[in-house]
Design a protein around this motif. Structure first.
Motif, PDB file in Angstrom:
ATOM      1  N   LYS A  35      -7.347  15.082   2.285  1.00 35.45           N
ATOM      2  CA  LYS A  35      -7.993  13.836   1.900  1.00 35.45           C
ATOM      3  C   LYS A  35      -6.948  12.722   1.830  1.00 35.45           C
ATOM      4  O   LYS A  35      -5.758  12.970   1.631  1.00 35.45           O
ATOM      5  CB  LYS A  35      -8.682  13.953   0.546  1.00 35.45           C
ATOM      6  CG  LYS A  35     -10.017  14.702   0.568  1.00 35.45           C
ATOM      7  CD  LYS A  35      -9.836  16.182   0.779  1.00 35.45           C
ATOM      8  CE  LYS A  35     -11.151  16.947   0.646  1.00 35.45           C
ATOM      9  NZ  LYS A  35     -10.960  18.394   0.954  1.00 35.45           N
ATOM     10  N   GLY A  36      -7.404  11.488   2.015  1.00 29.67           N
ATOM     11  CA  GLY A  36      -6.504  10.346   1.977  1.00 29.67           C
ATOM     12  C   GLY A  36      -6.828   9.413   0.828  1.00 29.67           C
ATOM     13  O   GLY A  36      -7.988   9.089   0.575  1.00 29.67           O
ATOM     14  N   VAL A  37      -5.795   8.997   0.106  1.00 29.67           N
ATOM     15  CA  VAL A  37      -5.927   8.029  -0.986  1.00 29.67           C
ATOM     16  C   VAL A  37      -4.816   7.006  -0.814  1.00 29.67           C
ATOM     17  O   VAL A  37      -3.706   7.353  -0.397  1.00 29.67           O
ATOM     18  CB  VAL A  37      -5.806   8.711  -2.365  1.00 29.67           C
ATOM     19  CG1 VAL A  37      -5.787   7.674  -3.492  1.00 29.67           C
ATOM     20  CG2 VAL A  37      -6.949   9.695  -2.579  1.00 29.67           C
ATOM     21  N   HIS A  38      -5.128   5.731  -1.101  1.00 31.19           N
ATOM     22  CA  HIS A  38      -4.031   4.776  -1.169  1.00 31.19           C
ATOM     23  C   HIS A  38      -4.155   3.915  -2.409  1.00 31.19           C
ATOM     24  O   HIS A  38      -5.236   3.751  -2.984  1.00 31.19           O
ATOM     25  CB  HIS A  38      -3.915   3.936   0.115  1.00 31.19           C
ATOM     26  CG  HIS A  38      -4.914   2.844   0.292  1.00 31.19           C
ATOM     27  ND1 HIS A  38      -5.265   2.351   1.535  1.00 31.19           N
ATOM     28  CD2 HIS A  38      -5.631   2.094  -0.586  1.00 31.19           C
ATOM     29  CE1 HIS A  38      -6.135   1.373   1.412  1.00 31.19           C
ATOM     30  NE2 HIS A  38      -6.366   1.200   0.140  1.00 31.19           N
ATOM     31  N   ASP A  61      -6.612  18.568  -1.781  1.00 30.47           N
ATOM     32  CA  ASP A  61      -7.262  18.335  -3.070  1.00 30.47           C
ATOM     33  C   ASP A  61      -7.222  16.836  -3.367  1.00 30.47           C
ATOM     34  O   ASP A  61      -6.159  16.225  -3.359  1.00 30.47           O
ATOM     35  CB  ASP A  61      -6.547  19.115  -4.171  1.00 30.47           C
ATOM     36  CG  ASP A  61      -7.185  18.924  -5.530  1.00 30.47           C
ATOM     37  OD1 ASP A  61      -6.857  17.917  -6.187  1.00 30.47           O
ATOM     38  OD2 ASP A  61      -8.010  19.764  -5.923  1.00 30.47           O
ATOM     39  N   LEU A  62      -8.382  16.250  -3.626  1.00 26.40           N
ATOM     40  CA  LEU A  62      -8.452  14.798  -3.813  1.00 26.40           C
ATOM     41  C   LEU A  62      -7.643  14.332  -5.010  1.00 26.40           C
ATOM     42  O   LEU A  62      -7.004  13.272  -4.969  1.00 26.40           O
ATOM     43  CB  LEU A  62      -9.922  14.366  -3.958  1.00 26.40           C
ATOM     44  CG  LEU A  62     -10.186  12.864  -4.027  1.00 26.40           C
ATOM     45  CD1 LEU A  62      -9.668  12.139  -2.789  1.00 26.40           C
ATOM     46  CD2 LEU A  62     -11.693  12.608  -4.195  1.00 26.40           C
ATOM     47  N   SER A  63      -7.643  15.118  -6.077  1.00 34.76           N
ATOM     48  CA  SER A  63      -6.846  14.744  -7.250  1.00 34.76           C
ATOM     49  C   SER A  63      -5.362  14.741  -6.919  1.00 34.76           C
ATOM     50  O   SER A  63      -4.621  13.839  -7.340  1.00 34.76           O
ATOM     51  CB  SER A  63      -7.130  15.694  -8.410  1.00 34.76           C
ATOM     52  OG  SER A  63      -8.447  15.536  -8.887  1.00 34.76           O
ATOM     53  N   ASN A  64      -4.913  15.739  -6.168  1.00 34.40           N
ATOM     54  CA  ASN A  64      -3.499  15.784  -5.787  1.00 34.40           C
ATOM     55  C   ASN A  64      -3.143  14.643  -4.839  1.00 34.40           C
ATOM     56  O   ASN A  64      -2.039  14.080  -4.926  1.00 34.40           O
ATOM     57  CB  ASN A  64      -3.162  17.125  -5.142  1.00 34.40           C
ATOM     58  CG  ASN A  64      -3.081  18.262  -6.146  1.00 34.40           C
ATOM     59  OD1 ASN A  64      -2.882  18.028  -7.338  1.00 34.40           O
ATOM     60  ND2 ASN A  64      -3.255  19.487  -5.673  1.00 34.40           N
ATOM     61  N   ALA A  65      -4.051  14.297  -3.930  1.00 37.38           N
ATOM     62  CA  ALA A  65      -3.807  13.158  -3.044  1.00 37.38           C
ATOM     63  C   ALA A  65      -3.644  11.883  -3.861  1.00 37.38           C
ATOM     64  O   ALA A  65      -2.779  11.037  -3.574  1.00 37.38           O
ATOM     65  CB  ALA A  65      -4.950  13.016  -2.047  1.00 37.38           C
ATOM     66  N   THR A  66      -4.466  11.746  -4.896  1.00 34.99           N
ATOM     67  CA  THR A  66      -4.374  10.562  -5.754  1.00 34.99           C
ATOM     68  C   THR A  66      -3.060  10.548  -6.520  1.00 34.99           C
ATOM     69  O   THR A  66      -2.399   9.501  -6.634  1.00 34.99           O
ATOM     70  CB  THR A  66      -5.556  10.534  -6.734  1.00 34.99           C
ATOM     71  OG1 THR A  66      -6.785  10.599  -5.993  1.00 34.99           O
ATOM     72  CG2 THR A  66      -5.535   9.263  -7.568  1.00 34.99           C
ATOM     73  N   ARG A  67      -2.653  11.703  -7.061  1.00 30.60           N
ATOM     74  CA  ARG A  67      -1.373  11.773  -7.764  1.00 30.60           C
ATOM     75  C   ARG A  67      -0.230  11.363  -6.839  1.00 30.60           C
ATOM     76  O   ARG A  67       0.680  10.624  -7.234  1.00 30.60           O
ATOM     77  CB  ARG A  67      -1.147  13.191  -8.290  1.00 30.60           C
ATOM     78  CG  ARG A  67      -2.075  13.596  -9.431  1.00 30.60           C
ATOM     79  CD  ARG A  67      -1.713  14.954  -9.999  1.00 30.60           C
ATOM     80  NE  ARG A  67      -2.680  15.359 -11.006  1.00 30.60           N
ATOM     81  CZ  ARG A  67      -3.714  16.164 -10.770  1.00 30.60           C
ATOM     82  NH1 ARG A  67      -3.897  16.654  -9.552  1.00 30.60           N
ATOM     83  NH2 ARG A  67      -4.564  16.470 -11.737  1.00 30.60           N
ATOM     84  N   ILE A  72       0.840  -1.198   0.000  1.00 29.55           N
ATOM     85  CA  ILE A  72       0.000   0.000   0.000  1.00 29.55           C
ATOM     86  C   ILE A  72       0.871   1.241   0.000  1.00 29.55           C
ATOM     87  O   ILE A  72       1.776   1.379   0.830  1.00 29.55           O
ATOM     88  CB  ILE A  72      -0.937   0.018   1.224  1.00 29.55           C
ATOM     89  CG1 ILE A  72      -1.973  -1.117   1.117  1.00 29.55           C
ATOM     90  CG2 ILE A  72      -1.648   1.359   1.347  1.00 29.55           C
ATOM     91  CD1 ILE A  72      -2.870  -1.238   2.334  1.00 29.55           C
ATOM     92  N   ALA A  73       0.611   2.141  -0.949  1.00 28.48           N
ATOM     93  CA  ALA A  73       1.251   3.458  -0.982  1.00 28.48           C
ATOM     94  C   ALA A  73       0.180   4.505  -0.739  1.00 28.48           C
ATOM     95  O   ALA A  73      -0.969   4.361  -1.186  1.00 28.48           O
ATOM     96  CB  ALA A  73       1.936   3.696  -2.325  1.00 28.48           C
ATOM     97  N   MET A  74       0.537   5.580  -0.028  1.00 28.83           N
ATOM     98  CA  MET A  74      -0.447   6.566   0.408  1.00 28.83           C
ATOM     99  C   MET A  74      -0.173   7.943  -0.165  1.00 28.83           C
ATOM    100  O   MET A  74       0.949   8.253  -0.568  1.00 28.83           O
ATOM    101  CB  MET A  74      -0.445   6.646   1.942  1.00 28.83           C
ATOM    102  CG  MET A  74      -0.729   5.315   2.608  1.00 28.83           C
ATOM    103  SD  MET A  74      -0.616   5.438   4.397  1.00 28.83           S
ATOM    104  CE  MET A  74      -0.872   3.698   4.845  1.00 28.83           C
ATOM    105  N   GLY A  75      -1.223   8.766  -0.174  1.00 34.00           N
ATOM    106  CA  GLY A  75      -1.096  10.156  -0.565  1.00 34.00           C
ATOM    107  C   GLY A  75      -2.110  10.994   0.194  1.00 34.00           C
ATOM    108  O   GLY A  75      -3.257  10.583   0.354  1.00 34.00           O
ATOM    109  N   PHE A  76      -1.685  12.177   0.666  1.00 28.35           N
ATOM    110  CA  PHE A  76      -2.564  13.067   1.423  1.00 28.35           C
ATOM    111  C   PHE A  76      -2.462  14.484   0.868  1.00 28.35           C
ATOM    112  O   PHE A  76      -1.359  14.994   0.628  1.00 28.35           O
ATOM    113  CB  PHE A  76      -2.174  13.090   2.914  1.00 28.35           C
ATOM    114  CG  PHE A  76      -2.064  11.727   3.528  1.00 28.35           C
ATOM    115  CD1 PHE A  76      -3.171  10.903   3.650  1.00 28.35           C
ATOM    116  CD2 PHE A  76      -0.844  11.249   3.979  1.00 28.35           C
ATOM    117  CE1 PHE A  76      -3.071   9.639   4.209  1.00 28.35           C
ATOM    118  CE2 PHE A  76      -0.717   9.991   4.536  1.00 28.35           C
ATOM    119  CZ  PHE A  76      -1.845   9.181   4.651  1.00 28.35           C
TER     120      PHE A  76
END
Length: 340
Positions: free
Chosen positions: A325-328, A278-284, A271-275
């Motif tokens: 926002k959090g995306v993984h 902006d949800l798009s930036n978290a996803t990037r 699992i790699a994470m992004g915070f």
């Protein structure tokens, strides 16, 4: 527990050399950090790489709030009452989470990576709550009023009794697990997850998972709390099934192995994470962090790593409500045939 034992447990501790048994860390006014991570904080416990700690944590609500929602006074944890009575207003905030720690790991320095192996997570009390209020959450305009719901937990069947004919499978995890951020962050609000972890609200961080956190301060200064009995990805109303948890955690220090961002490893996935706010930036960030990890750890080219994430990785929104926002990105280990 007697007053004397409570005082002993609350003092600053150092694990003896070669200690085999886990160290017990209760939640007391002296062993919690209320609403913040801070590189200048003094550790409440110091351990060595390889040591195991049984950490007791408290839910994020007040005794008065729980009683108003319907919890009987006798069912409110004495430890929660003690913390609310014993932590001064000056030591609270800017966030609202009651976190146990910080725990220092001997020899940890900026540029290292701290691995937190989640060996076991137990439900400490037989109830949880879910709540929303106007101004926070995802659909704030749709629900311009507050509500709190107490949910009994059946710890034998591991379900939350949400309502008549509705049972929620329990999968406990800590919403907040992190180390101190860089000193330039100052006293960092526990609400928004960041490069040092914190309030990640990632429901995959259950027992059997390892979390890898970059070290930014001497000792790493790990804190944990915000217990969740269960949560859906997104945590859309801003709370999960909020409860108190007890975690058995093993700390392993990886010297000189710089991890630029939090990541995790489950028994069957990386699992790699992004915070980001902006949800798009978290996803990037999450996609780029997985690509970077595949290049570094698996020796893949960046092109192949990008392609592999597209054909086999799942991009999931872990939370939408904590400012950042959090995306993984979840990549199954089974795609790597050498792992079998």
């Amino acid at each position: 527990m007697t007053r004397l034992l409570l005082l002993i447990a609350a003092t600053l501790l150092t694990v003896p050399a070669g200690a085999a048994a886990p160290v017990d860390l209760p939640a007391t006014p002296q062993t919690v950090a209320w609403g913040h991570y801070d590189a200048t904080a003094k550790p409440v416990l110091t351990v060595r790489s390889g040591d195991t700690v049984i950490v007791h944590t408290l839910l994020t609500n007040s005794p008065a709030g729980l009683e108003k929602a319907g919890v009987r006074p006798g069912d409110v944890e004495p430890a929660l009452r003690a913390v609310y009575a014993g932590v001064s207003q000056a030591d609270r905030g800017p966030g609202g989470h009651v976190l146990t720690g910080p725990i220092a790991i001997e020899g940890a320095e900026p540029g290292d990576t701290l691995e937190v192996q989640i060996l076991k997570i137990g439900l400490a009390i037989p109830y949880a709550y879910n709540a929303f209020r106007y101004g926070v959450g995802f659909l704030t305009d749709d629900f311009p009023y507050p509500r709190v719901k107490i949910v009994p937990l059946d710890r034998k069947r591991m379900v939350g009794l949400f309502g008549p004919g509705v049972e929620v499978p329990l999968r406990p995890f800590f919403g907040s697990m992190g180390v101190a951020p860089p000193p330039s962050f100052g006293r960092y609000d526990s609400t928004a997850p960041t490069i040092s972890g914190g309030n990640m609200d990632d429901k995959d961080l259950v027992a059997g998972t390892s979390v890898f956190l970059p070290v930014f301060a001497p000792g790493a200064l790990f804190e944990v709390g915000d217990g969740h009995a269960a949560q859906g990805h997104g945590e859309v109303d801003i709370t999960a099934l909020e409860t108190s948890l007890t975690g058995t955690l093993r700390f392993v220090l990886h010297k000189g192995e710089h991890s630029p961002y939090p990541r995790a490893e489950t028994p069957d996935a990386y699992i790699a994470m992004g915070f980001d706010d902006d949800l798009s930036n978290a996803t990037r960030k999450a996609v780029r962090n997985m690509i970077d990890w595949l290049v570094t750890a698996k020796g893949m080219s960046r092109d192949d790593a990008y392609m592999l994430v597209s054909v086999s990785g799942d991009v999931e929104t872990t939370e939408l409500v904590d400012r950042n926002k959090g995306v993984h990105v979840r990549l199954p280990k089974a795609v790597f045939t050498k792992n079998r």
